[in-house]
Design a protein around this motif. Structure first.
Motif, short mmCIF file in Angstrom:
data_model
loop_
_atom_site.label_atom_id
_atom_site.label_comp_id
_atom_site.label_asym_id
_atom_site.label_seq_id
_atom_site.Cartn_x
_atom_site.Cartn_y
_atom_site.Cartn_z
N CYS A 178 1.08 -1.35 0.01
CA CYS A 178 -0.05 -0.02 -0.06
C CYS A 178 0.88 1.19 -0.15
N GLU B 95 2.54 4.60 0.50
CA GLU B 95 2.76 5.42 1.78
C GLU B 95 1.81 6.63 1.97
N LYS C 37 -1.42 5.21 2.93
CA LYS C 37 -1.37 4.97 4.56
C LYS C 37 -1.72 6.22 5.35
N ARG D 90 -4.80 7.15 7.68
CA ARG D 90 -4.73 7.67 9.01
C ARG D 90 -5.30 9.00 9.27
N ARG E 173 -8.79 2.36 9.84
CA ARG E 173 -7.66 1.57 10.44
C ARG E 173 -7.64 0.02 9.68
N VAL E 174 -6.67 -0.69 9.54
CA VAL E 174 -6.69 -1.93 9.06
C VAL E 174 -7.71 -2.86 9.72
N ASP F 29 -3.12 -2.82 4.83
CA ASP F 29 -1.93 -2.02 4.74
C ASP F 29 -1.17 -2.49 3.70
#
Length: 162
Positions: A39, A41, A44, A48, A53-54, A159
């Motif tokens: 995934c 950055e 990610k 966030r 969230r995962v 992720d």
């Protein structure tokens, strides 16, 4: 605050799109299914920031053009799914954009972007999942296509794509 958030999400989406993370160039396994993929950055960071969230999940109509269908036919290539409920900052009827692979024993759908009904596209990493082998293609599926029973699955934040 709202303007700064919109600017951050828009610039992150543009960066993710310009770096080519929208499913293109994914290596394939011998059975034609996609290989693992990290995934980005930028995705990610965006997840966030949005509080995703995962493991977070949402019910989706897998194909915006085949909602409420008893059987759904998929083709290799891009896909647009529709959320059935709120998901983090996304309202119901938000769009998830990704890629479909039909060559393996089951359909693989990876999502790379999301868009609320009134917002910009933002990067994320999610996969469509169903238990009990329900993403397995039906035997009558022809090469380059996959037929599934039902049109609804869950999209799970990840992720990395495995």
């Amino acid at each position: 605050m709202h303007t700064a958030r919109t600017l951050l999400l828009t610039s992150t989406a543009l960066l993710a799109f310009s770096t080519g993370c929208i499913g293109s160039g994914v290596a394939l396994r011998p059975d034609g299914s996609p290989s693992p993929q990290e995934c980005p950055e930028e995705s990610k960071k965006a997840m966030r920031y949005m509080g995703l969230r995962v493991g977070d999940s949402v019910l989706v109509d897998l194909d915006a053009n085949q909602t409420e269908s008893r059987r759904v036919t998929f083709y290799d290539g891009p896909i647009e799914s529709v959320t059935r409920e709120e998901f983090g900052p996304f309202a119901a009827t938000s769009r998830l954009y990704g890629q479909v692979w039909t060559s393996g024993p089951q359909v693989v759908i990876r999502y790379y972007e999301a868009q609320s009904p009134t917002g910009e596209k933002v990067p994320l990493c999610a996969v469509a999942r169903l238990g009990y082998d329900q993403m397995r293609k039906l035997p009558e599926s022809k090469p380059g296509t996959a037929i599934l029973e039902g049109s609804v699955a869950a999209a799970f934040i990840v992720d990395a794509f495995r």
